[in-house]
Write a protein that holds these residues in place. Structure first.
Motif, PDB file in Angstrom:
ATOM      1  N   CYS A 156       0.845  -1.188   0.000  1.00 19.38           N
ATOM      2  CA  CYS A 156       0.000   0.000   0.000  1.00 19.38           C
ATOM      3  C   CYS A 156       0.879   1.234   0.000  1.00 19.38           C
ATOM      4  O   CYS A 156       1.816   1.344   0.809  1.00 19.38           O
ATOM      5  CB  CYS A 156      -0.904   0.005   1.224  1.00 19.38           C
ATOM      6  N   ASP A 157       0.592   2.155  -0.901  1.00 17.38           N
ATOM      7  CA  ASP A 157       1.302   3.428  -0.926  1.00 17.38           C
ATOM      8  C   ASP A 157       0.621   4.389   0.042  1.00 17.38           C
ATOM      9  O   ASP A 157      -0.597   4.601  -0.046  1.00 17.38           O
ATOM     10  CB  ASP A 157       1.290   4.027  -2.331  1.00 17.38           C
ATOM     11  N   PRO A 158       1.357   5.004   0.951  1.00 12.31           N
ATOM     12  CA  PRO A 158       0.735   5.937   1.894  1.00 12.31           C
ATOM     13  C   PRO A 158       0.318   7.223   1.200  1.00 12.31           C
ATOM     14  O   PRO A 158       0.882   7.586   0.157  1.00 12.31           O
ATOM     15  CB  PRO A 158       1.855   6.196   2.912  1.00 12.31           C
ATOM     16  N   PRO A 159      -0.654   7.945   1.758  1.00 14.86           N
ATOM     17  CA  PRO A 159      -1.043   9.240   1.183  1.00 14.86           C
ATOM     18  C   PRO A 159       0.143  10.198   1.195  1.00 14.86           C
ATOM     19  O   PRO A 159       0.997  10.142   2.086  1.00 14.86           O
ATOM     20  CB  PRO A 159      -2.139   9.729   2.142  1.00 14.86           C
ATOM     21  N   GLU A 160       0.225  11.057   0.196  1.00 12.63           N
ATOM     22  CA  GLU A 160       1.308  12.037   0.142  1.00 12.63           C
ATOM     23  C   GLU A 160       1.026  13.177   1.117  1.00 12.63           C
ATOM     24  O   GLU A 160      -0.018  13.830   1.043  1.00 12.63           O
ATOM     25  CB  GLU A 160       1.454  12.581  -1.280  1.00 12.63           C
TER      26      GLU A 160
END
Length: 287
Positions: A214-218
């Motif tokens: 999962c890519d974290p929110p920027e």
């Protein structure tokens, strides 16, 4: 859920904000902390020290880019030596025992607590806490893993690289290759291994060969203190609720990203309300 010997009790407090029933076990010399935990919907099983030792503390040192290092003093919690000191019935209705990595300095206590939890039907999660803890307590960590006492292990990239180093994993590739090799080593002894990697995608793998990321929110990084604990809280909140591991990773990233965008280790009620909404929405989408 029960959180054992976490000096700051941060995963406990973060999870309690999501209305999960929690117990916290530690040793303190400050009475008002009992009331603070109760206000956060935590049932404190706190043993009060009369030795004069201070309650455990943690000094956080920050750089302008938001990165941090931490110096922890276990204080009165170091007096908790064995599971026999815990109150009778502490495993009643316990579904998950969460152990902070500093428990590894107390192998007899941690081993006894994990055995008792698993005998009662609970799962056990372990956060390795620091690459220094992994190095200093490697034999303790290894013995718990080899006994099959850890179901879910959470670590960050530095801690995963420390595992690779201590396990003697020979890998000529990148840091990512070494992290993945360390993850596979750990999965020989636990069911799920989670590696959080800051602004990069977290990596979740199971002993059955399943892989999730999962890519974290920027966000703009202000202060990384508490980010790992918030990630663990989000992940475990979803896990205890029966969500799939992809959903767990997403929830962990939501909380972890909010933590790094805020100065200090405490989040506001407004932030928690926003995160509750975001997490509930994601869990509904994954249901």
């Amino acid at each position: 859920m029960l959180d054992l010997l976490h000096c700051a009790s941060r995963p406990t407090l973060q999870l309690s904000t999501f209305s999960v029933h929690l117990l916290n076990v530690a040793v303190l010399c400050i009475r008002h902390f009992h009331e603070h935990l109760k206000q956060q919907h935590v049932d404190p099983l706190l043993l009060t020290s009369t030795s004069g030792n201070a309650t455990a503390t943690c000094l956080c040192l920050l750089t302008p880019d938001g990165e941090r290092t931490m110096r922890t003093h276990l204080g009165a919690s170091s007096e908790l030596e064995s599971v026999g000191q815990l109150p009778e019935g502490w495993t009643h209705n316990c579904r998950l025992l969460h152990c902070e990595g500093y428990c590894l300095y107390k192998l007899k206590l941690t081993q006894g607590a994990m055995r008792a939890a698993k005998q009662s039907g609970a799962e056990v999660s372990l956060d390795t806490a620091s690459f220094e803890v992994v190095r200093n307590c490697w034999q303790s960590l290894l013995s718990l893993l080899q006994e099959g006492l850890v179901d879910l292990l959470l670590c960050n990239e530095d801690e995963a690289l420390a595992v690779a180093e201590m396990a003697g994993i020979s890998c000529k590739g990148s840091d990512l290759d070494r992290m993945l090799a360390a993850q596979q080593f750990l999965l020989q002894h636990c069911k799920v291994c989670v590696v959080s990697r800051g602004s990069k995608s977290c990596l979740v793998c199971t002993c059955n060969g399943e892989h999730f990321s999962c890519d974290p929110p920027e966000v703009t990084v202000v202060d990384t203190v508490g980010a790992g604990d918030c990630f663990a809280a989000g992940f475990l909140h979803a896990y205890i609720g029966g969500a799939g591991l992809q959903a767990c990773a997403v929830c962990g990233c939501i909380l972890g990203s909010e933590a790094v965008s805020t100065a200090g280790a405490e989040l506001s009620l407004g932030q928690w309300e926003k995160m509750r909404h975001s997490v509930a929405k994601k869990l509904t989408e994954f249901a």
